[in-house]
Design a protein around this motif. Structure first.
Motif, PDB file in Angstrom:
ATOM      1  N   ILE A 309     -39.013  28.740   8.445  1.00 48.14           N
ATOM      2  CA  ILE A 309     -37.672  29.112   8.912  1.00 48.14           C
ATOM      3  C   ILE A 309     -37.622  28.970  10.427  1.00 48.14           C
ATOM      4  CG2 ILE A 309     -35.936  30.932   9.018  1.00 48.14           C
ATOM      5  CD1 ILE A 309     -37.220  32.131   6.503  1.00 48.14           C
ATOM      6  N   LEU A 310     -36.628  28.239  10.914  1.00 45.31           N
ATOM      7  CA  LEU A 310     -36.402  28.041  12.344  1.00 45.31           C
ATOM      8  C   LEU A 310     -35.055  28.655  12.700  1.00 45.31           C
ATOM      9  CD1 LEU A 310     -37.182  24.211  12.247  1.00 45.31           C
ATOM     10  CD2 LEU A 310     -38.833  26.019  12.667  1.00 45.31           C
ATOM     11  N   THR A 311     -35.022  29.563  13.640  1.00 49.67           N
ATOM     12  CA  THR A 311     -33.799  30.320  13.915  1.00 49.67           C
ATOM     13  C   THR A 311     -33.365  30.162  15.365  1.00 49.67           C
ATOM     14  OG1 THR A 311     -34.438  31.955  12.249  1.00 49.67           O
ATOM     15  CG2 THR A 311     -32.717  32.607  13.797  1.00 49.67           C
ATOM     16  N   ARG A 346     -25.797  26.975  12.429  1.00 52.44           N
ATOM     17  CA  ARG A 346     -24.576  26.709  13.165  1.00 52.44           C
ATOM     18  C   ARG A 346     -24.634  27.473  14.489  1.00 52.44           C
ATOM     19  NH1 ARG A 346     -20.361  29.546   9.085  1.00 52.44           N
ATOM     20  NH2 ARG A 346     -21.658  28.344   7.648  1.00 52.44           N
ATOM     21  N   PRO A 347     -23.975  27.000  15.521  1.00 49.98           N
ATOM     22  CA  PRO A 347     -24.026  27.705  16.810  1.00 49.98           C
ATOM     23  C   PRO A 347     -23.247  29.018  16.763  1.00 49.98           C
ATOM     24  CG  PRO A 347     -22.536  25.826  16.921  1.00 49.98           C
ATOM     25  CD  PRO A 347     -23.232  25.739  15.601  1.00 49.98           C
ATOM     26  N   GLN A 354     -27.176  32.182   8.881  1.00 51.24           N
ATOM     27  CA  GLN A 354     -26.342  31.074   9.333  1.00 51.24           C
ATOM     28  C   GLN A 354     -26.855  30.456  10.627  1.00 51.24           C
ATOM     29  OE1 GLN A 354     -22.482  32.919   9.529  1.00 51.24           O
ATOM     30  NE2 GLN A 354     -22.005  32.486   7.396  1.00 51.24           N
ATOM     31  N   ALA A 355     -27.744  31.152  11.314  1.00 49.99           N
ATOM     32  CA  ALA A 355     -28.331  30.635  12.551  1.00 49.99           C
ATOM     33  C   ALA A 355     -29.651  29.905  12.312  1.00 49.99           C
ATOM     34  CB  ALA A 355     -28.554  31.780  13.539  1.00 49.99           C
ATOM     35  N   SER A 356     -30.045  29.763  11.050  1.00 52.82           N
ATOM     36  CA  SER A 356     -31.389  29.269  10.739  1.00 52.82           C
ATOM     37  C   SER A 356     -31.371  27.929  10.010  1.00 52.82           C
ATOM     38  CB  SER A 356     -32.136  30.294   9.869  1.00 52.82           C
ATOM     39  OG  SER A 356     -32.267  31.524  10.560  1.00 52.82           O
ATOM     40  N   ALA A 357     -32.417  27.163  10.249  1.00 52.05           N
ATOM     41  CA  ALA A 357     -32.680  25.905   9.554  1.00 52.05           C
ATOM     42  C   ALA A 357     -34.014  26.033   8.825  1.00 52.05           C
ATOM     43  CB  ALA A 357     -32.712  24.752  10.544  1.00 52.05           C
TER      44      ALA A 357
END
Length: 563
Positions: A309-311, A346-347, A354-357
């Motif tokens: 997880i990348l945030t 998303r920014p 929603q801030a994570s990839a």
């Protein structure tokens, strides 16, 4: 000879709704009830089961369903036809006979075999697969039903054969009845996937009553025409859209090859006959192909994965850092190492999710050590030594075996299609004497673009439904329109190049385009999109189930006249 035979379906895959058998038996009149339990991936799963215990290899769910419903089926005089026998139809037939004795009922049980070519794969030029099963036709099923079987268990027959067999028995069709057989193939293709014909996986699902969907029924007539329907009072709908969608599922061109007839999808006419009743007529049959398709599954190695997880900020930099650190720290590099960065973020997001990839890493190798614990430990050991906010979706495991599917072909004369009748007598089933070399369907170019007037950018799905699925390592996506004008526009607009533009993952792949004007449909086959098949699991959507909906979501200039 009867004028109509009602054939229901209660299973579209191994794991479908358990209660559907009882629902179909109690919901209304039926003559036959079919159940499809096999898929390419299922054959691999059953093959691994058989490696552990040779007495297994069949769909155990069906045996449990019969424990609850065998007496009911006999009481209703509904014969059951199923491919739940998988790799061991004899074993399932024996288990069913034992169950009938335990229940105190007299059930006449037959089984179809001969599809399993594993022991002969080498001599047939098929290599050394874990499983090798030829797709048999319907005449073994017909023979068993004609001899009074209450249950017919098969191994790998074509999905449509589960419907063709009962219809051939009811109407005494022979190999030369190509048009009627083709009609039954079409009807069988519609009902084989259960609730997909009654609203499941349907693009316009918001327009029909969803919920607890009913399962489909095909009312077959002696000429091969049919009406697709469902039991009264059940959920979902049977309309031109739901039937068209299913006709486009996992097909290639206009010719739909089966061992007993080649059905021409481009000949079919659909008519809404009434509420939840769609008539299928005018099906044309051609001679079947000389060869039978063979489902080949091979164990390819061990697979493992890690999801990081990348945030927040610097997503790409975080992904690059972890990738570099992880690969440098691996004691031994696996044969295959694939990275995918999925940007859900998303920014200025309102929630952390929603801030994570997600950074997805898949490893494959024939050596369990390289993709086992040392692979997983390498990821975990970086938890406090990598990018800020490091987290995993779940602890990685030890890896698991994976397989790959590929199709093979063998002359039907070399396959010993057999049926063991209820009295124990085994009968050989000859292949069709009409077999010939198959005619390949040519790609259909789009017609010249005409002036459709002003346009507005909207999702393609505003005017087109879609159905997509897997064909081994390839994928198909069929699109259809609901009016002649919309189809004419769709046909001219959606060229092969346009499809590649809208689906960039297909840009460098071979794509075939086929027109089905009678269905107001276009079908695309994207070769190699799914790698070596679902078991290898190389893609976010390994069976291409959502491919059509992704395509429908793309914005294109649609004529304002269709608004």
């Amino acid at each position: 000879m009867t004028d109509v035979v009602r054939i229901g379906n209660a299973s579209g895959f191994y794991g479908d709704r358990f209660a559907a058998v009882q629902e179909m038996l109690e919901g209304g009149d039926l003559d036959y009830l079919t159940g499809d339990y096999l898929a390419e991936l299922t054959m691999l799963i059953l093959g691994r089961d058989r490696m552990k215990d040779p007495a297994t290899g069949y769909a155990k769910t069906f045996l449990r369903q019969m424990r609850e419903n065998l007496a009911l089926a006999l009481d209703r005089k509904v014969a059951i036809v199923t491919n739940a026998g998988g790799l061991n139809p004899h074993g399932l037939a024996v288990a069913l006979r034992e169950l009938a004795g335990e229940l105190g009922v007299d059930a006449q049980i037959a089984f179809v075999s001969g599809d399993d070519l594993s022991d002969r794969a080498g001599e047939l030029g098929l290599g050394s697969p874990l499983t090798a099963n030829a797709y048999l036709g319907a005449f073994g099923i017909k023979s068993a039903l004609t001899r009074g079987a209450d249950i017919v268990v098969t191994g790998r027959v074509t999905d449509a054969s589960l419907t063709v067999g009962p219809a051939a028995a009811a109407f005494d069709w022979g190999h030369r009845d190509l048009d009627p057989i083709a009609g039954a193939v079409i009807a069988g293709h519609v009902i084989e996937c259960g609730a997909q014909a009654t609203g499941g996986n349907y693009s316009f699902f918001t327009e029909i009553p969803m919920g607890h969907l009913g399962f489909p029924i095909a009312e077959l007539h002696p000429d091969g025409s049919s009406v697709i329907t469902k039991h009264e009072g059940t959920g979902g709908a049977v309309n031109l859209g739901t039937v068209t969608s299913q006709l486009l599922y996992e097909v290639r061109g206009p010719r739909y090859f089966n061992p007993d007839a080649t059905a021409r999808l481009d000949s079919v006419q659909l008519t809404q006959e009434g509420p939840d009743r769609v008539a299928i007529s005018a099906a044309t049959g051609e001679a079947p192909p000389r060869d039978l398709k063979v489902s080949l599954n091979n164990l390819a190695g061990i697979r493992n994965e890690v999801n990081v997880i990348l945030t927040g900020l610097d997503i790409e930099e975080k992904a690059a850092l972890f990738t570099e650190q992880f690969e440098a720290a691996l004691p031994e590099r696996p044969a295959e190492l694939e990275w995918t960065l999925v940007r859900h973020d998303r920014p200025d997001a309102d929630t952390e999710e929603q801030a994570s990839a997600i950074l997805h890493c898949v490893a494959r190798d024939t050596d369990p050590k390289k993709v086992g614990r040392q692979f997983s430990n390498t990821a975990v050991e970086l938890a406090l030594a990598s990018f800020p906010g490091f987290s995993l979706t779940a602890p990685p495991g030890n890896g698991s075996p994976y397989g790959v599917f590929e199709p093979g072909y063998v002359d039907a004369d070399l396959v010993e299609h057999r049926v063991t009748q209820p009295d124990g007598v085994t009968v050989a089933i000859d292949p069709s004497p009409l077999r010939t070399e198959p005619v390949a369907d040519d790609d259909d170019p789009a017609p010249a673009i005409t002036d459709w007037g002003p346009t507005r950018d909207r999702p393609l799905g505003a005017v087109a439904g879609a159905r997509s699925g897997d064909k081994g390592g390839s994928a198909n996506v069929g699109l259809w329109a609901r009016s002649d004008d919309e189809y004419a526009w769709l046909d001219s607009f959606l060229t092969t190049d346009k499809l590649k533009e809208l689906l960039p993952e297909a840009a460098d792949l071979e794509v075939h385009r086929y027109r089905l004007p009678n269905l107001r449909a276009i079908n695309f086959v994207i070769e190699g999109l799914l790698g070596r098949g679902v078991a290898e699991n190389v893609r976010f959507d390994p069976q291409a189930k959502g491919l059509g909906e992704w395509l429908r979501s793309r914005h294109v200039p649609i004529p304002e006249r269709f608004a």
